[in-house]
Design a protein around this motif. Structure first.
Motif, PDB file in Angstrom:
ATOM      1  N   LEU A  36      28.266  37.230  37.462  1.00  0.00           N
ATOM      2  CA  LEU A  36      29.597  37.658  38.519  1.00  0.00           C
ATOM      3  C   LEU A  36      30.949  36.844  37.614  1.00  0.00           C
ATOM      4  O   LEU A  36      31.127  35.996  37.204  1.00  0.00           O
TER       5      LEU A  36
ATOM      6  N   HIS B 112      36.772  38.158  39.229  1.00  0.00           N
ATOM      7  CA  HIS B 112      37.276  39.133  40.368  1.00  0.00           C
ATOM      8  C   HIS B 112      36.080  39.343  41.214  1.00  0.00           C
ATOM      9  O   HIS B 112      36.576  39.521  42.313  1.00  0.00           O
ATOM     10  N   LEU B 113      34.719  39.617  40.970  1.00  0.00           N
ATOM     11  CA  LEU B 113      33.897  39.876  41.933  1.00  0.00           C
ATOM     12  C   LEU B 113      33.736  38.670  42.742  1.00  0.00           C
ATOM     13  O   LEU B 113      33.733  38.988  44.202  1.00  0.00           O
ATOM     14  N   PHE B 114      33.670  37.359  42.402  1.00  0.00           N
ATOM     15  CA  PHE B 114      33.669  36.055  43.197  1.00  0.00           C
ATOM     16  C   PHE B 114      34.763  36.323  44.178  1.00  0.00           C
ATOM     17  O   PHE B 114      34.642  35.975  45.487  1.00  0.00           O
ATOM     18  N   ALA B 115      36.136  36.527  43.569  1.00  0.00           N
ATOM     19  CA  ALA B 115      37.243  36.490  44.636  1.00  0.00           C
ATOM     20  C   ALA B 115      36.995  37.524  45.676  1.00  0.00           C
ATOM     21  O   ALA B 115      37.395  37.286  46.653  1.00  0.00           O
ATOM     22  N   ASP B 116      36.517  38.820  45.469  1.00  0.00           N
ATOM     23  CA  ASP B 116      36.429  39.986  46.140  1.00  0.00           C
ATOM     24  C   ASP B 116      35.666  39.354  47.442  1.00  0.00           C
ATOM     25  O   ASP B 116      35.565  39.858  48.791  1.00  0.00           O
ATOM     26  N   ALA B 117      34.525  38.703  46.955  1.00  0.00           N
ATOM     27  CA  ALA B 117      33.421  37.874  47.906  1.00  0.00           C
ATOM     28  C   ALA B 117      34.016  37.050  48.718  1.00  0.00           C
ATOM     29  O   ALA B 117      33.615  36.869  49.866  1.00  0.00           O
ATOM     30  N   LEU B 118      34.732  36.285  48.366  1.00  0.00           N
ATOM     31  CA  LEU B 118      35.400  35.059  49.005  1.00  0.00           C
ATOM     32  C   LEU B 118      36.808  35.386  49.737  1.00  0.00           C
ATOM     33  O   LEU B 118      37.416  34.370  50.380  1.00  0.00           O
TER      34      LEU B 118
ATOM     35  N   LEU C 184      39.592  36.028  48.284  1.00  0.00           N
ATOM     36  CA  LEU C 184      40.589  35.322  47.602  1.00  0.00           C
ATOM     37  C   LEU C 184      41.142  36.210  46.251  1.00  0.00           C
ATOM     38  O   LEU C 184      40.515  37.429  46.010  1.00  0.00           O
TER      39      LEU C 184
END
Lengths: 246, 246
Positions: free
Chosen positions: B183, B186-192, B194
DNA sequence: CGGTTCGTTGATCGTGCTCAAGGCTAGTGG
DNA sequence: CCACTAGCCTTGAGCACGATCAACGAACCG
């Protein structure tokens, strides 16, 4: 041999806790892996709103499920990993509640609704209705997730009001102009992940814009179109399928 | 007569779109309403984490499902209305993923797992495993919902990392000390929910506190206990049932 | 090389939170 | 009838978390 393979796979690891598996049971599990398909990174396997005739058992690779918003925002719902089955609930829905994409190179097995139903050995309208019901609940939760994650306080308040109005209409309540609603502002706030104080200010905005008024246990909708636009609301996820699914 | 009753109920209104119902099918649907129970406002019908042997078909009244956080925060998952079935997924789980309470005076029919399985006419381990899989997916989504709705950026980032670590461990990946993770931020952020920019600062905090480091496709966990505490993480919702359910 | 993607940092802004107070309304008991 | 309470709603002032805008660095690859 197929049996051994089944329990050594990621899915097998997950399901080992269910106890001993007979050869017949393992054969059914193994049948889910019969067809295999390989995907390059960043391929979309399921498009939101499209009919999804297959669910997918992930064998290898990382994947993600997500919803897009009209403004370009993206809410990732989750990261299905090997052993996970993606889109079971789609089989009971007319259009998928989310998109599904590969992140790395990925290997999956499509599971058709027919194969699933044979494996579960069910084929009744009651079963289809129950599964639809469960699938809808799941779609509603995902909608809440993107609502809270990616929409402004104003927009998501509008969205929740519309969700309730539409669901009430589906069960025969006349919601033209409004509906009875026993939620106080604290409940609303906890559903929308706001403080009751801030929700209050949001409601004032909606009131002063002559869009919707909440007062004494009643929601009064003055400007339905304005509300729909504010929320970017699409009721599709709530409706029963029009064509035969499952 | 029971048939007529069935289609004029809230559930009947919802299911009418499934086409014509035979008397036999309506009889099964009607059997769900056989036992009825009445609840005063603000009663808790299902407690989070408790075993839930029954699902509930709501006949009348407003209800809500929610999760509590250790700090006293509450995330409402949804507002089940008449015609909705609450807790189908609990039947496949060892402990309920949420609490369920009445908001007004409420009338419900408990649906036991036995009754449900008879109605679906299934009784196989594969079916139980599939339903557990679907129920777990739903529990994970609800956890994401409360994560995004009610936890700080730092705490929910920790939570997602732990979720991934635990799920990987369940499928046989060794996650002691960390795991490979493709990940990007950007992916992490969209999952969270943020922005990637803010997530970056959160990751810096986690790095500088010597708790966890993300770099070049790898998550390295330096302080597992600290991470667990930050996230208030309870892996129960991911585990397969230890006792027989469904 | 130039281009692209990803990660990092700074400066500034704004949405929504916190703390604090006061106002309605219904219900209760004097 | 009024006093008092308890919920719920409303409003203000100030603050903080996280967003936005703008750059720049590092790694990779054609």
């Amino acid at each position: 041999m197929m049996a051994a393979q089944s329990l050594e796979s990621p899915l097998g690891n997950k399901l080992r806790a269910f106890g001993d598996w007979t050869d017949a049971e393992l054969a059914i599990l193994g049948s889910f892996s019969a067809r295999r398909r390989r995907f390059c990174p960043h391929q979309t396997l399921i498009h939101e709103h499209d009919a999804a005739d297959d669910a997918y058992l992930v064998h290898s690779g990382w994947t993600y499920t997500y919803k897009m918003l009209p403004d370009g925002g993206r809410q990732i719902i989750g990261f299905p990993l090997p052993g996970d089955i993606v889109g079971l609930s789609n089989l009971a829905l007319e259009g998928s509640a989310f998109s599904f994409a590969s992140l790395t190179e990925t290997e999956v097995s499509p599971i058709s609704s027919g194969a699933l139903m044979r494996a579960l050995s069910i084929e009744s309208k009651v079963a289809r209705a129950m599964l639809w019901s469960a699938a809808r609940e799941s779609a509603v939760t995902m909608e809440h997730l993107t609502n809270i994650g990616r929409r402004s306080a104003l927009s998501r308040t509008a969205h929740l009001i519309l969700e309730l109005a539409h669901r009430l209409r589906q069960i025969g309540v006349d919601t033209t102009g409004g509906f009875a609603c026993p939620l106080n502002q604290h409940l609303f706030a906890d559903a929308l992940s706001l403080t009751a104080i801030h929700l209050n200010r949001v409601l004032r905005q909606l009131r002063e814009a002559d869009i919707v008024v909440l007062r004494s246990g009643r929601v009064v909708i003055h400007d339905y179109d304005g509300l729909m636009e504010l929320a970017a609301f699409d009721p599709g996820y709530l409706s029963p399928p029009k064509r035969r699914v499952l």
